[in-house]
Motif scaffolding. Structure first.
Motif, PDB file in Angstrom:
ATOM      1  N   ALA A 170      -6.877  17.589 -11.566  1.00  0.00           N
ATOM      2  CA  ALA A 170      -7.100  17.584 -10.032  1.00  0.00           C
ATOM      3  C   ALA A 170      -6.404  16.610  -9.205  1.00  0.00           C
ATOM      4  O   ALA A 170      -6.014  16.650  -8.201  1.00  0.00           O
ATOM      5  CB  ALA A 170      -8.474  17.393  -9.714  1.00  0.00           C
ATOM      6  N   ILE A 171      -5.710  15.627 -10.116  1.00  0.00           N
ATOM      7  CA  ILE A 171      -4.749  14.642  -9.613  1.00  0.00           C
ATOM      8  C   ILE A 171      -3.502  14.661 -10.074  1.00  0.00           C
ATOM      9  O   ILE A 171      -3.526  14.618 -11.449  1.00  0.00           O
ATOM     10  CB  ILE A 171      -5.579  13.287  -9.740  1.00  0.00           C
ATOM     11  N   PRO A 172      -2.496  14.850  -9.530  1.00  0.00           N
ATOM     12  CA  PRO A 172      -1.159  15.168  -9.863  1.00  0.00           C
ATOM     13  C   PRO A 172      -0.659  14.090 -10.486  1.00  0.00           C
ATOM     14  O   PRO A 172      -0.821  13.077 -10.251  1.00  0.00           O
ATOM     15  CB  PRO A 172      -0.397  15.993  -8.931  1.00  0.00           C
ATOM     16  N   ASP A 173       0.464  14.315 -11.466  1.00  0.00           N
ATOM     17  CA  ASP A 173       1.538  13.268 -11.930  1.00  0.00           C
ATOM     18  C   ASP A 173       2.426  13.133 -10.844  1.00  0.00           C
ATOM     19  O   ASP A 173       2.775  14.264 -10.308  1.00  0.00           O
ATOM     20  CB  ASP A 173       2.024  13.888 -13.318  1.00  0.00           C
ATOM     21  N   TYR A 174       2.915  12.182 -10.385  1.00  0.00           N
ATOM     22  CA  TYR A 174       3.728  12.095  -9.162  1.00  0.00           C
ATOM     23  C   TYR A 174       4.618  10.796  -9.298  1.00  0.00           C
ATOM     24  O   TYR A 174       4.684   9.860 -10.243  1.00  0.00           O
ATOM     25  CB  TYR A 174       2.931  11.756  -7.863  1.00  0.00           C
ATOM     26  N   ARG A 175       5.731  10.851  -8.427  1.00  0.00           N
ATOM     27  CA  ARG A 175       6.570   9.606  -8.061  1.00  0.00           C
ATOM     28  C   ARG A 175       6.276   9.189  -6.854  1.00  0.00           C
ATOM     29  O   ARG A 175       6.523   9.904  -5.698  1.00  0.00           O
ATOM     30  CB  ARG A 175       7.934   9.818  -8.538  1.00  0.00           C
ATOM     31  N   ASN A 176       5.892   7.917  -6.503  1.00  0.00           N
ATOM     32  CA  ASN A 176       5.852   7.164  -5.042  1.00  0.00           C
ATOM     33  C   ASN A 176       7.462   7.391  -4.646  1.00  0.00           C
ATOM     34  O   ASN A 176       8.126   6.871  -5.096  1.00  0.00           O
ATOM     35  CB  ASN A 176       5.228   6.042  -5.107  1.00  0.00           C
ATOM     36  N   GLN A 177       7.634   7.804  -3.327  1.00  0.00           N
ATOM     37  CA  GLN A 177       8.862   7.407  -2.659  1.00  0.00           C
ATOM     38  C   GLN A 177       8.297   6.826  -1.091  1.00  0.00           C
ATOM     39  O   GLN A 177       7.395   7.150  -0.590  1.00  0.00           O
ATOM     40  CB  GLN A 177       9.391   8.503  -2.261  1.00  0.00           C
ATOM     41  N   VAL A 178       8.876   5.686  -0.943  1.00  0.00           N
ATOM     42  CA  VAL A 178       8.296   4.779   0.060  1.00  0.00           C
ATOM     43  C   VAL A 178       9.562   4.186   1.149  1.00  0.00           C
ATOM     44  O   VAL A 178      10.593   3.872   0.604  1.00  0.00           O
ATOM     45  CB  VAL A 178       7.699   3.407  -0.344  1.00  0.00           C
ATOM     46  N   PHE A 179       9.323   4.610   2.321  1.00  0.00           N
ATOM     47  CA  PHE A 179      10.163   4.030   3.280  1.00  0.00           C
ATOM     48  C   PHE A 179       9.513   2.887   3.916  1.00  0.00           C
ATOM     49  O   PHE A 179       8.296   3.011   4.497  1.00  0.00           O
ATOM     50  CB  PHE A 179      10.700   5.072   4.553  1.00  0.00           C
ATOM     51  N   SER A 180      10.181   1.705   4.259  1.00  0.00           N
ATOM     52  CA  SER A 180       9.508   0.556   4.715  1.00  0.00           C
ATOM     53  C   SER A 180      10.352  -0.254   5.747  1.00  0.00           C
ATOM     54  O   SER A 180      11.402  -0.165   5.710  1.00  0.00           O
ATOM     55  CB  SER A 180       9.015  -0.431   3.840  1.00  0.00           C
ATOM     56  N   LEU A 181       9.579  -0.666   6.850  1.00  0.00           N
ATOM     57  CA  LEU A 181      10.165  -1.417   7.760  1.00  0.00           C
ATOM     58  C   LEU A 181       9.508  -2.480   8.318  1.00  0.00           C
ATOM     59  O   LEU A 181       8.173  -2.656   8.413  1.00  0.00           O
ATOM     60  CB  LEU A 181      10.313  -0.489   9.096  1.00  0.00           C
ATOM     61  N   GLY A 182      10.268  -3.568   8.303  1.00  0.00           N
ATOM     62  CA  GLY A 182       9.448  -5.107   8.728  1.00  0.00           C
ATOM     63  C   GLY A 182      10.417  -6.104   8.953  1.00  0.00           C
ATOM     64  O   GLY A 182      11.575  -5.851   9.152  1.00  0.00           O
ATOM     65  N   LEU A 183       9.820  -7.335   8.959  1.00  0.00           N
ATOM     66  CA  LEU A 183      10.441  -8.400   9.238  1.00  0.00           C
ATOM     67  C   LEU A 183      10.398  -9.546   8.282  1.00  0.00           C
ATOM     68  O   LEU A 183       9.403  -9.615   7.536  1.00  0.00           O
ATOM     69  CB  LEU A 183      10.107  -9.225  10.666  1.00  0.00           C
ATOM     70  N   GLN A 233       0.776  -1.109   0.003  1.00  0.00           N
ATOM     71  CA  GLN A 233      -0.019  -0.039   0.086  1.00  0.00           C
ATOM     72  C   GLN A 233       1.046   1.223   0.058  1.00  0.00           C
ATOM     73  O   GLN A 233       1.825   1.361   0.936  1.00  0.00           O
ATOM     74  CB  GLN A 233      -0.860  -0.063   1.197  1.00  0.00           C
ATOM     75  N   LYS A 234       0.681   2.106  -0.769  1.00  0.00           N
ATOM     76  CA  LYS A 234       1.316   3.447  -1.045  1.00  0.00           C
ATOM     77  C   LYS A 234       0.320   4.632  -1.316  1.00  0.00           C
ATOM     78  O   LYS A 234      -0.872   4.466  -1.211  1.00  0.00           O
ATOM     79  CB  LYS A 234       2.220   3.293  -2.109  1.00  0.00           C
ATOM     80  N   GLY A 235       0.797   5.886  -0.993  1.00  0.00           N
ATOM     81  CA  GLY A 235      -0.078   7.034  -1.320  1.00  0.00           C
ATOM     82  C   GLY A 235       0.481   8.139  -0.711  1.00  0.00           C
ATOM     83  O   GLY A 235       1.557   8.322  -0.354  1.00  0.00           O
ATOM     84  N   TYR A 236      -0.563   9.178  -0.490  1.00  0.00           N
ATOM     85  CA  TYR A 236       0.147  10.564   0.088  1.00  0.00           C
ATOM     86  C   TYR A 236      -1.220  11.400   0.541  1.00  0.00           C
ATOM     87  O   TYR A 236      -2.497  10.939   0.072  1.00  0.00           O
ATOM     88  CB  TYR A 236       0.700  11.333  -1.223  1.00  0.00           C
ATOM     89  N   LYS A 237      -0.885  12.347   1.104  1.00  0.00           N
ATOM     90  CA  LYS A 237      -1.982  13.280   1.606  1.00  0.00           C
ATOM     91  C   LYS A 237      -1.412  14.834   1.109  1.00  0.00           C
ATOM     92  O   LYS A 237      -0.458  15.133   1.475  1.00  0.00           O
ATOM     93  CB  LYS A 237      -2.325  13.139   3.185  1.00  0.00           C
ATOM     94  N   ALA A 238      -2.555  15.531   0.617  1.00  0.00           N
ATOM     95  CA  ALA A 238      -2.005  17.043   0.304  1.00  0.00           C
ATOM     96  C   ALA A 238      -3.132  17.869   0.835  1.00  0.00           C
ATOM     97  O   ALA A 238      -4.242  17.494   0.694  1.00  0.00           O
ATOM     98  CB  ALA A 238      -1.853  17.142  -1.197  1.00  0.00           C
ATOM     99  N   GLU A 239      -2.618  19.069   1.305  1.00  0.00           N
ATOM    100  CA  GLU A 239      -3.613  20.058   1.597  1.00  0.00           C
ATOM    101  C   GLU A 239      -3.817  21.127   0.209  1.00  0.00           C
ATOM    102  O   GLU A 239      -2.857  21.597  -0.061  1.00  0.00           O
ATOM    103  CB  GLU A 239      -3.058  20.976   2.839  1.00  0.00           C
ATOM    104  N   THR A 240      -4.917  21.160   0.189  1.00  0.00           N
ATOM    105  CA  THR A 240      -5.320  22.055  -1.273  1.00  0.00           C
ATOM    106  C   THR A 240      -6.372  23.174  -0.782  1.00  0.00           C
ATOM    107  O   THR A 240      -6.830  23.165   0.386  1.00  0.00           O
ATOM    108  CB  THR A 240      -5.962  21.346  -2.234  1.00  0.00           C
ATOM    109  N   ILE A 241      -6.504  24.124  -1.665  1.00  0.00           N
ATOM    110  CA  ILE A 241      -7.626  25.352  -1.281  1.00  0.00           C
ATOM    111  C   ILE A 241      -8.786  24.688  -0.957  1.00  0.00           C
ATOM    112  O   ILE A 241      -9.644  25.592  -0.520  1.00  0.00           O
ATOM    113  CB  ILE A 241      -7.467  26.226  -2.487  1.00  0.00           C
ATOM    114  N   ASP A 242      -9.327  23.488  -1.371  1.00  0.00           N
ATOM    115  CA  ASP A 242     -10.564  22.935  -1.227  1.00  0.00           C
ATOM    116  C   ASP A 242     -10.598  21.937  -0.193  1.00  0.00           C
ATOM    117  O   ASP A 242     -11.770  21.626   0.132  1.00  0.00           O
ATOM    118  CB  ASP A 242     -10.906  22.119  -2.365  1.00  0.00           C
ATOM    119  N   GLY A 243      -9.580  21.698   0.590  1.00  0.00           N
ATOM    120  CA  GLY A 243      -9.464  20.773   1.929  1.00  0.00           C
ATOM    121  C   GLY A 243      -8.499  19.739   1.528  1.00  0.00           C
ATOM    122  O   GLY A 243      -7.418  20.153   0.849  1.00  0.00           O
TER     123      GLY A 243
END
Length: 230
Positions: A212-225, A106-116
């Motif tokens: 309304a949905i940007p072009d982007y590159r995912n970057q992910v830091f993961s920690l696990g066993l 699972q990946k993703g992001y959160k962004a603050e925009t003028i609409d919320g």
């Protein structure tokens, strides 16, 4: 001369056999077990099971966001997700192994925009194809490409009054691309490893043509066993 050497070899062999028999009888009379022979250190594999192919399970948490979304002024916040899947390790030549994996991530992001607040969470199947180097016993380094395939994505909008959530099953953007992965592993015991990874997309992900949905590159830091089975 040859007869003399042959006789000497025979005498040494007989003497050694007699000595070993007397040695064993001496330990038997005392009721003490004979010490086990000392095992030699294997320079190729660090004296362990390096040359044994392994299969295993891995799981942990992801912390992801995006970079290069819209422009350098656009910033996104990190959201948490998880990953789990199968791992493999095929030794090549010490200290190098080939370590492919198949992971749900699972990946993703959160962004603050003028609409919320806008949040996107996307589910992927990741296939890292990694070179694994054992730097010292108990510590390794991995690097390599990762094939990434989107399975589903969900967008959530929150304007402070209402929350709207939509799942995009008709996703029209890039559904597969390549990422780069680096990471380290610390062996906790024979079958358990602590893993840390960093991954970043090598190309932009073109969302769906909606501005309304940007072009982007995912970057992910993961920690696990990781759990290994021979």
């Amino acid at each position: 001369m040859k007869k003399f050497l042959l006789m000497a070899v025979c005498l040494i062999t007989v003497a050694g056999t007699v000595s070993a028999q007397r040695y064993d009888r001496r330990y038997q009379r005392r009721g003490v077990r004979r010490p086990a022979p000392v095992q030699r250190y294997d320079n190729r594999g660090g004296g362990d099971d390096f040359y044994t192919p392994k299969v295993g399970l891995a799981g942990g948490v992801n912390f992801s966001n995006t970079v290069d979304a819209y422009n350098s002024d656009f910033s996104t916040s990190t959201i948490a997700g998880w990953h789990a899947g199968l791992t493999f390790e095929v030794p090549i030549a010490y200290p190098l192994s080939f370590a492919p994996e198949i992971l749900f991530s699972q990946k993703g992001y959160k962004a603050e925009t003028i609409d919320g607040t806008f949040k996107q969470r996307t589910n992927y199947v990741d296939i890292p194809l990694l070179a694994k180097f054992r730097l010292v016993p108990g510590f390794n380094f991995v690097i390599g490409p990762q094939l990434t395939f989107i399975t589903s994505t969900r967008n959530t909008y929150d304007d402070g009054f209402n929350t709207i959530s939509e799942s995009e099953y008709n996703y029209r953007g890039d559904k597969s691309y390549i990422s780069g992965v680096v990471g380290v592993g610390i062996t906790l015991n024979r079958n358990v490893e602590l893993r840390g990874r960093y991954a970043i997309d090598l190309d932009k992900n073109y969302a769906n043509g909606n501005s309304a949905i940007p072009d982007y590159r995912n970057q992910v830091f993961s920690l696990g066993l990781g759990f290994k089975f021979n």
